[in-house]
Design a protein around this motif. Sequence first.
Motif, PDB file in Angstrom:
ATOM      1  N   LYS A  63      -6.944  -5.157  -6.361  1.00  0.00           N
ATOM      2  CA  LYS A  63      -5.581  -5.316  -6.856  1.00  0.00           C
ATOM      3  C   LYS A  63      -4.596  -5.459  -5.702  1.00  0.00           C
ATOM      4  O   LYS A  63      -3.609  -6.202  -5.810  1.00  0.00           O
ATOM      5  CB  LYS A  63      -5.201  -4.129  -7.737  1.00  0.00           C
ATOM      6  CG  LYS A  63      -5.911  -4.122  -9.090  1.00  0.00           C
ATOM      7  CD  LYS A  63      -5.364  -3.046 -10.000  1.00  0.00           C
ATOM      8  CE  LYS A  63      -6.005  -3.134 -11.388  1.00  0.00           C
ATOM      9  NZ  LYS A  63      -5.482  -2.105 -12.309  1.00  0.00           N
ATOM     10  N   GLY A  73      -2.541   4.362  -4.566  1.00  0.00           N
ATOM     11  CA  GLY A  73      -3.823   4.408  -5.262  1.00  0.00           C
ATOM     12  C   GLY A  73      -4.368   3.083  -5.731  1.00  0.00           C
ATOM     13  O   GLY A  73      -5.241   3.033  -6.602  1.00  0.00           O
ATOM     14  N   LEU A  74      -3.888   1.965  -5.171  1.00  0.00           N
ATOM     15  CA  LEU A  74      -4.374   0.651  -5.601  1.00  0.00           C
ATOM     16  C   LEU A  74      -5.770   0.389  -5.031  1.00  0.00           C
ATOM     17  O   LEU A  74      -5.992   0.556  -3.830  1.00  0.00           O
ATOM     18  CB  LEU A  74      -3.437  -0.449  -5.109  1.00  0.00           C
ATOM     19  CG  LEU A  74      -2.242  -0.835  -5.977  1.00  0.00           C
ATOM     20  CD1 LEU A  74      -1.468  -1.948  -5.275  1.00  0.00           C
ATOM     21  CD2 LEU A  74      -2.677  -1.300  -7.350  1.00  0.00           C
ATOM     22  N   PRO A  75      -6.721  -0.036  -5.872  1.00  0.00           N
ATOM     23  CA  PRO A  75      -8.008  -0.480  -5.326  1.00  0.00           C
ATOM     24  C   PRO A  75      -7.814  -1.754  -4.522  1.00  0.00           C
ATOM     25  O   PRO A  75      -6.844  -2.495  -4.717  1.00  0.00           O
ATOM     26  CB  PRO A  75      -8.855  -0.729  -6.586  1.00  0.00           C
ATOM     27  CG  PRO A  75      -7.880  -0.924  -7.692  1.00  0.00           C
ATOM     28  CD  PRO A  75      -6.673  -0.107  -7.336  1.00  0.00           C
ATOM     29  N   ASP A  76      -8.754  -2.018  -3.623  1.00  0.00           N
ATOM     30  CA  ASP A  76      -8.599  -3.152  -2.709  1.00  0.00           C
ATOM     31  C   ASP A  76      -8.414  -4.472  -3.446  1.00  0.00           C
ATOM     32  O   ASP A  76      -7.646  -5.335  -3.012  1.00  0.00           O
ATOM     33  CB  ASP A  76      -9.808  -3.243  -1.772  1.00  0.00           C
ATOM     34  CG  ASP A  76      -9.803  -2.143  -0.721  1.00  0.00           C
ATOM     35  OD1 ASP A  76      -8.735  -1.537  -0.516  1.00  0.00           O
ATOM     36  OD2 ASP A  76     -10.857  -1.890  -0.117  1.00  0.00           O
ATOM     37  N   ARG A 123       0.827  -1.208   0.000  1.00  0.00           N
ATOM     38  CA  ARG A 123       0.000   0.000   0.000  1.00  0.00           C
ATOM     39  C   ARG A 123       0.862   1.260   0.000  1.00  0.00           C
ATOM     40  O   ARG A 123       0.541   2.262  -0.643  1.00  0.00           O
ATOM     41  CB  ARG A 123      -0.916  -0.005   1.229  1.00  0.00           C
ATOM     42  CG  ARG A 123      -2.066   1.001   1.132  1.00  0.00           C
ATOM     43  CD  ARG A 123      -2.684   1.264   2.495  1.00  0.00           C
ATOM     44  NE  ARG A 123      -3.025   0.050   3.211  1.00  0.00           N
ATOM     45  CZ  ARG A 123      -4.183  -0.587   3.069  1.00  0.00           C
ATOM     46  NH1 ARG A 123      -5.090  -0.128   2.215  1.00  0.00           N
ATOM     47  NH2 ARG A 123      -4.429  -1.675   3.780  1.00  0.00           N
TER      48      ARG A 123
END
Length: 285
Positions: free
Chosen positions: A146, A141-144, A136
Motif C-alpha cells: 500500500k 502501519g501501512l504494509p509495503d 510512512r
Amino acid sequence: MQHGPAVRRRKLGAELRALRTRAGLTSDEAARRVGWHQSKVSRIETGRSGVKPSDVRLLLDAYDVRTPEVRELLVVLAGSDEGGRHHWWHAYRGLLPQAYRDFISLESQACAMRTLETSVVPGLLQTPEYAREVTRATVKGLPDGKLDALVEVRRARQDVLRSQRPLRLSAVLDEAVLRRPVGGPEVMGRQLERLREAASLPHVRLQVLPYGAGVHVGVTGPFVILSFPSTSDLDVVVLDHLTSSLYLERKEDLDAYSEAFNSLRIQALSPEDSLDFIAGIIDGV
C-alpha cells in the motif's frame, strides 16, 4: 444517487445555472428542451443532486455551449463517465479516501495552483524517496504494498506538470520545508535538487520564505488555491487536516487567501534568490 463529491456538485450546478441564464432560458424551458422535469434542473443547479456526464452534455447542447475547454471541464466535474471510462485515480478507489480522490480530480483539471507549504515539499514536487518517507510518517502501519501504491499515486499526480497544457504552479515554501530532515541527507539532497530542476520549468514559480522574514500570515497553516480555465467561479481554496480536507468556495474566502498569497510572495525571496538559497542548503547537506 449523488454523482461526484459535494464541492464538484455545487460548482458544477452554479456554472450550469449561469450558462442557462446566459442562454436566456428559464429552468422550465431548459427542462423541456432535454425532456426532464423542472425539479431535476433545479436540484442539479443547487448542488442537491448529482448529474451524469451524459446529462451535462445534454444541458450544454441545450444552452448552445460549444467551447471545447468549457465542455471538457464541466463534464469532468460531473465525475466518471457511465460508459466504463475512468480517470487514472479510480484504479486506487479502495486505497484513497474520497477527499483525496476529490482533490486529485480537481487538481487534474485546474489550470493553475498557488500553494503555501510550511512543513513539507508540495506533493507535485516530491521525489519518490521523499514521498515514501512522508507517507510512512503520516499514515502509520501501512504494509509495503500500500505504501508503494500511495507513492505511485503521488508520482502520477505530477503528470499535470508535464502535460500538453501544464498546470501553472506558484509555490511559496517556508524555510522549514527545506531544513526539515526527511529520510536522511541523500534523500534530502535529491529532493532539493528536484526543487531546483522544477523551478527551471517556465510554468513553475518557486519562492522561499526565509526565517528572516519573521512572522507572516502563513503561520496559520498551509493552503492551496486551485484555479480553472474559462471561469473564476470554479476556483477553490483547499485546507488539509489530519483526517479530512476543507474546501472554501465563497468569494470572500477566495479573496482573503489570494491576498494572503500575494503578501507572502512579496515577503519571500525572488525566484532567482530562492534558487541560490536552495543551492546553499544543498552545499551543506
